[in-house]
Design an enzyme around this catalytic site. Structure first.
Site, PDB file in Angstrom:
ATOM      1  N   ARG A  50       0.860  -1.182   0.000  1.00  0.00           N
ATOM      2  CA  ARG A  50       0.000   0.000   0.000  1.00  0.00           C
ATOM      3  C   ARG A  50       0.895   1.229   0.000  1.00  0.00           C
ATOM      4  O   ARG A  50       2.113   1.095   0.013  1.00  0.00           O
ATOM      5  CB  ARG A  50      -0.958  -0.021   1.185  1.00  0.00           C
ATOM      6  CG  ARG A  50      -0.265  -0.213   2.499  1.00  0.00           C
ATOM      7  CD  ARG A  50      -1.254  -0.291   3.650  1.00  0.00           C
ATOM      8  NE  ARG A  50      -0.551  -0.730   4.850  1.00  0.00           N
ATOM      9  CZ  ARG A  50      -1.092  -0.829   6.038  1.00  0.00           C
ATOM     10  NH1 ARG A  50      -2.364  -0.543   6.210  1.00  0.00           N
ATOM     11  NH2 ARG A  50      -0.381  -1.222   7.069  1.00  0.00           N
ATOM     12  N   ASN A  68      -4.818   7.041   4.863  1.00  0.00           N
ATOM     13  CA  ASN A  68      -4.393   6.290   6.041  1.00  0.00           C
ATOM     14  C   ASN A  68      -2.898   6.491   6.251  1.00  0.00           C
ATOM     15  O   ASN A  68      -2.101   6.163   5.368  1.00  0.00           O
ATOM     16  CB  ASN A  68      -4.665   4.789   5.839  1.00  0.00           C
ATOM     17  CG  ASN A  68      -4.464   3.979   7.107  1.00  0.00           C
ATOM     18  OD1 ASN A  68      -5.332   3.959   7.980  1.00  0.00           O
ATOM     19  ND2 ASN A  68      -3.324   3.313   7.213  1.00  0.00           N
ATOM     20  N   GLU A  69      -2.543   7.089   7.376  1.00  0.00           N
ATOM     21  CA  GLU A  69      -1.132   7.242   7.769  1.00  0.00           C
ATOM     22  C   GLU A  69      -0.246   7.751   6.626  1.00  0.00           C
ATOM     23  O   GLU A  69       0.602   7.005   6.112  1.00  0.00           O
ATOM     24  CB  GLU A  69      -0.595   5.913   8.326  1.00  0.00           C
ATOM     25  CG  GLU A  69      -1.274   5.483   9.601  1.00  0.00           C
ATOM     26  CD  GLU A  69      -0.635   4.253  10.245  1.00  0.00           C
ATOM     27  OE1 GLU A  69       0.118   3.539   9.571  1.00  0.00           O
ATOM     28  OE2 GLU A  69      -0.886   4.019  11.436  1.00  0.00           O
ATOM     29  N   GLU A  76      -6.521   4.119  15.980  1.00  0.00           N
ATOM     30  CA  GLU A  76      -6.176   2.693  15.990  1.00  0.00           C
ATOM     31  C   GLU A  76      -5.332   2.428  17.228  1.00  0.00           C
ATOM     32  O   GLU A  76      -4.522   3.270  17.618  1.00  0.00           O
ATOM     33  CB  GLU A  76      -5.312   2.301  14.778  1.00  0.00           C
ATOM     34  CG  GLU A  76      -5.984   2.434  13.447  1.00  0.00           C
ATOM     35  CD  GLU A  76      -5.066   2.054  12.287  1.00  0.00           C
ATOM     36  OE1 GLU A  76      -4.029   1.395  12.519  1.00  0.00           O
ATOM     37  OE2 GLU A  76      -5.388   2.439  11.156  1.00  0.00           O
ATOM     38  N   TRP A 131       4.228  -6.557  13.421  1.00  0.00           N
ATOM     39  CA  TRP A 131       5.354  -5.964  12.694  1.00  0.00           C
ATOM     40  C   TRP A 131       6.567  -5.669  13.570  1.00  0.00           C
ATOM     41  O   TRP A 131       7.564  -5.159  13.075  1.00  0.00           O
ATOM     42  CB  TRP A 131       4.900  -4.673  11.994  1.00  0.00           C
ATOM     43  CG  TRP A 131       4.005  -3.796  12.840  1.00  0.00           C
ATOM     44  CD1 TRP A 131       2.646  -3.692  12.719  1.00  0.00           C
ATOM     45  CD2 TRP A 131       4.382  -2.926  13.923  1.00  0.00           C
ATOM     46  NE1 TRP A 131       2.144  -2.811  13.668  1.00  0.00           N
ATOM     47  CE2 TRP A 131       3.188  -2.324  14.415  1.00  0.00           C
ATOM     48  CE3 TRP A 131       5.584  -2.591  14.538  1.00  0.00           C
ATOM     49  CZ2 TRP A 131       3.177  -1.422  15.480  1.00  0.00           C
ATOM     50  CZ3 TRP A 131       5.572  -1.696  15.599  1.00  0.00           C
ATOM     51  CH2 TRP A 131       4.380  -1.124  16.050  1.00  0.00           C
ATOM     52  N   GLU A 139      -1.232  -9.264   7.053  1.00  0.00           N
ATOM     53  CA  GLU A 139      -1.290  -9.076   8.517  1.00  0.00           C
ATOM     54  C   GLU A 139      -2.019 -10.224   9.227  1.00  0.00           C
ATOM     55  O   GLU A 139      -2.754 -10.005  10.189  1.00  0.00           O
ATOM     56  CB  GLU A 139      -1.951  -7.726   8.811  1.00  0.00           C
ATOM     57  CG  GLU A 139      -1.100  -6.580   8.273  1.00  0.00           C
ATOM     58  CD  GLU A 139      -1.784  -5.230   8.323  1.00  0.00           C
ATOM     59  OE1 GLU A 139      -2.873  -5.108   7.726  1.00  0.00           O
ATOM     60  OE2 GLU A 139      -1.259  -4.316   8.962  1.00  0.00           O
ATOM     61  N   GLN A 140      -1.768 -11.440   8.771  1.00  0.00           N
ATOM     62  CA  GLN A 140      -2.515 -12.588   9.293  1.00  0.00           C
ATOM     63  C   GLN A 140      -2.301 -12.812  10.784  1.00  0.00           C
ATOM     64  O   GLN A 140      -3.163 -13.327  11.469  1.00  0.00           O
ATOM     65  CB  GLN A 140      -2.125 -13.850   8.516  1.00  0.00           C
ATOM     66  CG  GLN A 140      -2.665 -13.847   7.104  1.00  0.00           C
ATOM     67  CD  GLN A 140      -2.024 -14.913   6.252  1.00  0.00           C
ATOM     68  OE1 GLN A 140      -0.798 -14.994   6.175  1.00  0.00           O
ATOM     69  NE2 GLN A 140      -2.824 -15.730   5.595  1.00  0.00           N
ATOM     70  N   TYR A 141      -1.117 -12.434  11.281  1.00  0.00           N
ATOM     71  CA  TYR A 141      -0.793 -12.708  12.686  1.00  0.00           C
ATOM     72  C   TYR A 141      -1.176 -11.576  13.644  1.00  0.00           C
ATOM     73  O   TYR A 141      -0.948 -11.673  14.835  1.00  0.00           O
ATOM     74  CB  TYR A 141       0.716 -12.954  12.820  1.00  0.00           C
ATOM     75  CG  TYR A 141       1.150 -14.345  12.450  1.00  0.00           C
ATOM     76  CD1 TYR A 141       1.298 -15.329  13.435  1.00  0.00           C
ATOM     77  CD2 TYR A 141       1.412 -14.683  11.136  1.00  0.00           C
ATOM     78  CE1 TYR A 141       1.716 -16.601  13.106  1.00  0.00           C
ATOM     79  CE2 TYR A 141       1.819 -15.953  10.791  1.00  0.00           C
ATOM     80  CZ  TYR A 141       1.978 -16.910  11.783  1.00  0.00           C
ATOM     81  OH  TYR A 141       2.390 -18.178  11.459  1.00  0.00           O
ATOM     82  N   HIS A 142      -1.691 -10.482  13.109  1.00  0.00           N
ATOM     83  CA  HIS A 142      -1.961  -9.315  13.966  1.00  0.00           C
ATOM     84  C   HIS A 142      -3.080  -9.625  14.963  1.00  0.00           C
ATOM     85  O   HIS A 142      -3.972 -10.429  14.691  1.00  0.00           O
ATOM     86  CB  HIS A 142      -2.380  -8.133  13.077  1.00  0.00           C
ATOM     87  CG  HIS A 142      -2.210  -6.805  13.724  1.00  0.00           C
ATOM     88  ND1 HIS A 142      -3.086  -6.324  14.679  1.00  0.00           N
ATOM     89  CD2 HIS A 142      -1.264  -5.848  13.580  1.00  0.00           C
ATOM     90  CE1 HIS A 142      -2.676  -5.117  15.071  1.00  0.00           C
ATOM     91  NE2 HIS A 142      -1.570  -4.802  14.417  1.00  0.00           N
TER      92      HIS A 142
HETATM   93  C1  GAL Z   1      -1.352   0.706  11.107  1.00  0.00           C
HETATM   94  C2  GAL Z   1      -2.215   0.740   9.857  1.00  0.00           C
HETATM   95  C3  GAL Z   1      -3.257  -0.352   9.892  1.00  0.00           C
HETATM   96  C4  GAL Z   1      -2.642  -1.668  10.271  1.00  0.00           C
HETATM   97  C5  GAL Z   1      -1.920  -1.531  11.585  1.00  0.00           C
HETATM   98  C6  GAL Z   1      -1.284  -2.800  12.079  1.00  0.00           C
HETATM   99  O1  GAL Z   1      -0.179   1.428  10.950  1.00  0.00           O
HETATM  100  O2  GAL Z   1      -2.861   1.993   9.754  1.00  0.00           O
HETATM  101  O3  GAL Z   1      -3.879  -0.427   8.624  1.00  0.00           O
HETATM  102  O4  GAL Z   1      -1.751  -2.037   9.265  1.00  0.00           O
HETATM  103  O5  GAL Z   1      -0.900  -0.568  11.442  1.00  0.00           O
HETATM  104  O6  GAL Z   1      -0.622  -2.600  13.305  1.00  0.00           O
END
Ligand code: GAL
Length: 711
Positions: free
Chosen positions: A160, A198-199, A349, A357, A397-400
């Site tokens: 992205r 977004n960010e 968020e 990550w 982001e499967q593990y988030h």
């Molecule tokens: C943020 C992002 C989200 C998601 C999240 C995961 O930085 O805006 O879309 O990726 O991190 O921690």
């Protein structure tokens, strides 16, 4: 380029010209404070009903991606949200390929269904514009919309933020999708606000961006002779004789004037990128719908004061990553975000236990996330949202962390969120129209942050650590601290502290001196007022324009290999990392601390000076202080300026915040330790979570209580 693209490019340039002219007339405000010259977006649609869905004072949310799931599942998800007292969901911010499956063909029926279904579950919606994730058809057909990295490589599809923030064609697509969304949902009673993109993060280093930067400089500097002079380009034959020779000041070493202007240009460009979408949305959106974007804490990629200006509220994404939450750093970041608009903000968020990550994606301790949520509220957040609701079955982001597992049923953490939701519902009403009010302000400037980062002089010099150390010591004593732009109105503060305001031009100095003259207490840390607005060294010694008022100056600065002893009014301790040898002019300034034996130069020399000026006082601390000495310095600052604590004594590890308004005061008390803590209250208060009056409280590990004080 079609006509609209041309108009937008022209608009970009004309807006820059206008902004510069205004700035020139206003007498050299720094470029980071350029007003956006585009007409402010105040137009309301004629059929604006003004209908207000009176959403709760404290909102709890989840990032929900209905586009990833069959419609038949949505009701189940929303019912689970409602059961956890979740009152809003943010949707849409990466769903471009569902909203516009092919060029110019929009499909919002599914989104409208999701929004309506959410309304049935009392879940309000914040709509994200999907522009951080352009679809494959777009980037394939128009590769010129893709970002170029500092290495000259074009971004590829599959991640992205792969777009170029200056691309006129990309702006056109953003304008269309945001406008189409607003036409469809600008009057939807269940949509309470908008998040743009977004960010924001990655600039583009393409040729078009370079041309814009050169035009921007031309408008700002007028002539190359002026630019060459301000940047001292005679140094190393950097002299430019054509605007087109000027490179982008991105990665790597280059002229400090060029590098600072490039960061300001990026800030201006993100604001302009954002304004494009605000202008597309506003004409079709009810006034009650706010517009925000989600920032990343202390991310230094652009000046957040500039980008916040056109937003209705600031919001940020609060992630811990590896380890446990640092309550000081987290509180400081909340206060930074509150300072962008000088009002309450949102946590758009935050992590539901763990991220995916960090190096080690540990799960926060049980109760820690709840403590973080209440800390946010205490610092002026009106909403806390968890990212994300349910794991996407595939994607990066499967593990988030999530609230619901891939099987669609709640994970254990869901219950912690449910507790937060229950409490928000129970006591939220008491928070309506309340906000933190502080006697102490810390000054934070992106220009100074960049200028020091370009030339740290010692790689141990960590501006955020210094800011955090001042913050932690002052917050412990005052229990409420604002973090603000140095140009903010400072009248209300008893104490203003600038840990290292390196770029401090004349107009900023005048502003600070006015504050001191009228009775304010200004404390400056090392490296203060060394540079002008072009990032050039001042021809007065530090603290430049403030030296006369201080009655002293910096004779020489030293990056330290070893600590240097300090002694004086604040007792004994050490200078670490950085020390400046100060000199009092004509014995005007009082010496509070002196260095002990060290490199010979510093031995016996002044390290801290203070001087009355007008009705106030200016103090210069020329060294980074060890933690103990920082505490003593904070004691002195607070006592000397008459700062009183927002609440009163609390044990270590317990953090208290105060919000005021509507004739009441609310204290939020959070125990960030894993031990029980006992707190005595000054007088009996209503403990809102417990539901009865208390004159003391025992906070369990990560425990929270909220007190209403109506005395
Ligand atoms: C943020 C992002 C989200 C998601 C999240 C995961 O930085 O805006 O879309 O990726 O991190 O921690």
């Amino acid at each position: 380029m079609n006509l609209r693209e041309r108009l937008r490019v022209m608009f970009f340039c004309i807006s820059s010209v206008l902004a510069m002219t205004i700035v020139a007339l206003a007498g050299f405000l720094p470029a980071s404070l350029f007003a956006h010259a585009r007409k402010p977006a105040t137009i309301q649609a004629e059929n604006d009903t003004g209908a207000i869905t009176h959403h709760p004072a404290l909102l709890l949310g989840a990032a929900w991606y209905p586009e990833q799931w069959p419609e038949s599942r949505w009701d189940k998800d929303l019912a689970l949200m409602e059961a956890a007292h979740i009152t809003f969901a943010r949707v849409g911010e990466f769903a471009w390929s569902r909203m516009e499956p092919s060029e110019g063909k929009f499909d919002f029926d599914w989104l409208e269904k999701a929004i309506d279904m959410a309304a049935q579950h009392h879940v309000a919606i914040v709509l994200g514009t999907p522009t951080a994730a352009p679809p494959a058809w777009l980037t394939q057909k128009y590769p010129d919309t893709l970002r170029i990295g500092p290495d000259g490589r074009r971004a590829q599809h599959g991640n992205r933020q792969h777009f170029s923030f200056t691309s006129p064609r990309y702006r056109e697509f953003c304008w269309q999708i945001a406008g189409e969304m607003a036409k469809r949902f600008g009057h939807n009673p269940n949509v309470i606000g908008w998040q743009i993109d977004n960010e924001y993060a990655e600039p583009s280093y393409d040729d078009y961006t370079k041309q814009l930067f050169q035009q921007w400089l031309k408008v700002k500097y007028g002539t190359l002779a002026n630019l060459n002079d301000r940047w001292t380009t005679a140094y190393w034959s950097q002299t430019y004789d054509n605007w087109s020779e000027i490179p982008l000041g991105g990665e790597g070493p280059n002229n400090p004037g060029l590098k600072l202007e490039f960061m300001r240009f990026i800030s201006h460009t993100w604001a302009d990128y954002q304004q494009n979408q605000i202008d597309a949305i506003r004409p079709y959106a009810d006034k009650r719908q706010f517009i925000t974007t989600n920032f990343m804490g202390f991310f230094e990629g652009f000046d957040h004061y500039v980008v916040s200006r056109a937003l209705d509220l600031a919001s940020w994404d609060d992630y811990v990553g590896e380890g446990q939450v640092n309550p000081d750093m987290n509180g400081l970041t909340h206060d930074l975000n509150r300072g962008f608009k000088h009002k309450n903000f949102w946590v758009m968020e935050t992590q539901p236990g763990a991220v995916n990550w960090a190096d080690i994606n540990n799960f926060l301790n049980r109760g820690e996330v709840r403590a973080m949520a209440w800390q946010a509220i205490g610092h002026g957040a009106d909403a806390v949202e968890y990212w994300q609701w349910r794991s996407a079955l595939n994607g990066q982001e499967q593990y988030h962390g999530t609230l619901v597992g891939p099987d669609g049923t709640p994970v254990p953490f869901y219950n912690e969120v449910k507790d937060i939701g229950r409490d928000f519902a129970k006591v939220g009403g008491d928070f309506r129209d309340t906000t933190p009010v502080s006697q102490v302000a810390l000054l934070y400037s992106y220009d100074s942050r960049w200028a020091i980062d370009f030339q740290q002089h010692t790689d141990k010099y960590d501006q955020l650590a210094l800011l955090r150390d001042y913050y932690a010591a002052l917050r412990k004593r005052a229990q409420s601290v604002d973090v603000v732009n140095p140009y903010s109105n400072l009248d209300a503060y008893k104490l203003v502290v600038a840990p290292d305001l390196n770029v401090l031009p004349k107009d900023m100095a005048q502003h600070l001196l006015d504050y001191v003259r009228q009775g304010g207490n200004l404390v400056l840390g090392p490296r203060s007022d060394m540079k002008d607005q072009y990032n050039a060294l001042l021809t007065q010694r530090q603290p430049g324009y403030l030296a006369d008022a201080l009655g002293g100056r910096v004779e020489q600065y030293y990056a330290l290999l070893n600590d240097v002893p300090l002694s004086g009014e604040w007792g004994n301790g050490n200078a670490t990392i950085w020390a400046e040898q100060l000199g009092a002019a004509n014995g005007d300034a009082q010496v509070l601390m002196r260095y002990g034996a060290s490199n010979g130069w510093l031995d016996g020399q002044p390290a801290v000076l203070t001087h009355r000026y007008g009705k106030g006082r200016i103090t210069y601390i020329g060294a980074i202080l060890d933690p103990d000495l920082m505490s003593k310095a904070a004691d002195w600052m607070v006592a000397q300026s008459g700062v009183t604590p927002a609440f009163g004594s609390v044990p270590d590890g317990v953090y208290v915040s105060r919000r005021e308004g509507e004739g009441k005061r609310i204290f939020v008390m959070v125990n960030f330790t894993r031990e029980e803590k006992h707190v005595e209250l000054r007088h009996a208060m209503q403990a809102l979570l417990a539901g009865h009056e208390e004159s003391s409280v025992d906070l369990a590990a990560y425990g929270v209580e909220v007190f209403l004080d109506q005395r």
